[in-house]
Design a protein around this motif. Structure first.
Motif, PDB file in Angstrom:
ATOM      1  N   LEU A  74     100.584  26.871 -86.364  1.00 12.53           N
ATOM      2  CA  LEU A  74     102.020  26.660 -86.484  1.00 12.53           C
ATOM      3  C   LEU A  74     102.778  27.529 -85.484  1.00 12.53           C
ATOM      4  O   LEU A  74     103.735  27.075 -84.849  1.00 12.53           O
ATOM      5  N   SER A  75     102.332  28.746 -85.307  1.00 13.44           N
ATOM      6  CA  SER A  75     102.957  29.648 -84.344  1.00 13.44           C
ATOM      7  C   SER A  75     102.815  29.111 -82.924  1.00 13.44           C
ATOM      8  O   SER A  75     103.774  29.136 -82.142  1.00 13.44           O
ATOM      9  N   LYS A  76     101.628  28.624 -82.578  1.00 13.47           N
ATOM     10  CA  LYS A  76     101.418  28.027 -81.243  1.00 13.47           C
ATOM     11  C   LYS A  76     102.343  26.834 -81.034  1.00 13.47           C
ATOM     12  O   LYS A  76     102.912  26.656 -79.956  1.00 13.47           O
ATOM     13  N   PHE A  77     102.473  26.015 -82.062  1.00 12.92           N
ATOM     14  CA  PHE A  77     103.321  24.829 -81.977  1.00 12.92           C
ATOM     15  C   PHE A  77     104.780  25.220 -81.765  1.00 12.92           C
ATOM     16  O   PHE A  77     105.473  24.639 -80.930  1.00 12.92           O
ATOM     17  N   ILE A  78     105.246  26.226 -82.498  1.00  9.48           N
ATOM     18  CA  ILE A  78     106.633  26.670 -82.354  1.00  9.48           C
ATOM     19  C   ILE A  78     106.874  27.243 -80.960  1.00  9.48           C
ATOM     20  O   ILE A  78     107.913  26.982 -80.336  1.00  9.48           O
ATOM     21  N   HIS A  79     105.916  27.995 -80.443  1.00  6.53           N
ATOM     22  CA  HIS A  79     106.052  28.526 -79.087  1.00  6.53           C
ATOM     23  C   HIS A  79     106.082  27.402 -78.052  1.00  6.53           C
ATOM     24  O   HIS A  79     106.840  27.469 -77.074  1.00  6.53           O
ATOM     25  N   TRP A  80     105.272  26.377 -78.252  1.00 10.00           N
ATOM     26  CA  TRP A  80     105.267  25.238 -77.325  1.00 10.00           C
ATOM     27  C   TRP A  80     106.624  24.530 -77.332  1.00 10.00           C
ATOM     28  O   TRP A  80     107.150  24.196 -76.272  1.00 10.00           O
ATOM     29  N   VAL A  81     107.185  24.314 -78.520  1.00 12.90           N
ATOM     30  CA  VAL A  81     108.500  23.671 -78.619  1.00 12.90           C
ATOM     31  C   VAL A  81     109.542  24.530 -77.911  1.00 12.90           C
ATOM     32  O   VAL A  81     110.386  24.021 -77.167  1.00 12.90           O
ATOM     33  N   ASN A  82     109.463  25.838 -78.103  1.00 14.69           N
ATOM     34  CA  ASN A  82     110.400  26.742 -77.454  1.00 14.69           C
ATOM     35  C   ASN A  82     110.277  26.668 -75.931  1.00 14.69           C
ATOM     36  O   ASN A  82     111.292  26.659 -75.213  1.00 14.69           O
ATOM     37  N   GLN A  83     109.060  26.587 -75.426  1.00 17.34           N
ATOM     38  CA  GLN A  83     108.854  26.473 -73.978  1.00 17.34           C
ATOM     39  C   GLN A  83     109.452  25.173 -73.436  1.00 17.34           C
ATOM     40  O   GLN A  83     110.070  25.168 -72.364  1.00 17.34           O
ATOM     41  N   GLU A  84     109.283  24.087 -74.174  1.00 20.22           N
ATOM     42  CA  GLU A  84     109.857  22.816 -73.743  1.00 20.22           C
ATOM     43  C   GLU A  84     111.388  22.893 -73.698  1.00 20.22           C
ATOM     44  O   GLU A  84     112.020  22.378 -72.773  1.00 20.22           O
ATOM     45  N   GLN A  85     111.973  23.540 -74.696  1.00 19.94           N
ATOM     46  CA  GLN A  85     113.425  23.699 -74.726  1.00 19.94           C
ATOM     47  C   GLN A  85     113.889  24.561 -73.544  1.00 19.94           C
ATOM     48  O   GLN A  85     114.902  24.256 -72.917  1.00 19.94           O
ATOM     49  N   GLN A  86     113.155  25.614 -73.237  1.00 20.76           N
ATOM     50  CA  GLN A  86     113.518  26.489 -72.128  1.00 20.76           C
ATOM     51  C   GLN A  86     113.388  25.784 -70.784  1.00 20.76           C
ATOM     52  O   GLN A  86     114.208  25.993 -69.887  1.00 20.76           O
ATOM     53  N   LYS A  87     112.351  24.944 -70.638  1.00 24.81           N
ATOM     54  CA  LYS A  87     112.205  24.179 -69.391  1.00 24.81           C
ATOM     55  C   LYS A  87     113.376  23.238 -69.194  1.00 24.81           C
ATOM     56  O   LYS A  87     113.917  23.136 -68.093  1.00 24.81           O
ATOM     57  N   ALA A  88     113.778  22.557 -70.264  1.00 21.16           N
ATOM     58  CA  ALA A  88     114.919  21.640 -70.174  1.00 21.16           C
ATOM     59  C   ALA A  88     116.195  22.405 -69.842  1.00 21.16           C
ATOM     60  O   ALA A  88     117.012  21.949 -69.027  1.00 21.16           O
ATOM     61  N   GLU A  89     116.371  23.555 -70.438  1.00 27.28           N
ATOM     62  CA  GLU A  89     117.551  24.386 -70.163  1.00 27.28           C
ATOM     63  C   GLU A  89     117.552  24.860 -68.707  1.00 27.28           C
ATOM     64  O   GLU A  89     118.602  24.872 -68.052  1.00 27.28           O
ATOM     65  N   ALA A  90     116.381  25.245 -68.202  1.00 25.80           N
ATOM     66  CA  ALA A  90     116.282  25.703 -66.814  1.00 25.80           C
ATOM     67  C   ALA A  90     116.621  24.572 -65.840  1.00 25.80           C
ATOM     68  O   ALA A  90     117.320  24.793 -64.835  1.00 25.80           O
TER      69      ALA A  90
END
Length: 93
Positions: free
Chosen positions: A28-44
């Motif tokens: 679950l932690s890995k999944f949450i980190h992956w979602v966060n990375q996707e959000q950060q890429k879109a923001e960048a």
């Protein structure tokens, strides 16, 4: 009739946890980190486009959709976990 202590029935689970196999919380932690990375890429990408960078439109749309789908998946997982928790609370022992 022999009475076995409770810790003997739990020990195989403990041994598996000690062996380093990933548990539910790790996944679950890995999944949450992956979602966060996707959000950060879109923001960048959004920030880069607003600053005038030459980013193709299709790449921007794909990154935004990936972030949106990842967030929607996380929301659905959360909803299922809440539903399961509520179901466990309703169970009578």
């Amino acid at each position: 009739m022999e009475i076995k202590p409770i810790n003997l029935t739990i020990s195989p689970e403990r041994e598996r946890a000690k062996a380093g196999s990933p548990g539910f919380l790790d996944e679950l932690s890995k999944f949450i980190h992956w979602v966060n990375q996707e959000q950060q890429k879109a923001e960048a990408i959004k920030d880069a486009v607003l600053k005038g960078a030459d980013i193709p439109l299709h790449q921007m749309v794909v990154e935004f959709e990936k972030a949106s789908i990842a967030l929607n998946l996380l929301i659905q997982v959360r909803n299922k976990l809440v539903e399961a928790f509520q179901e466990l609370n309703r169970m009578q022992v």
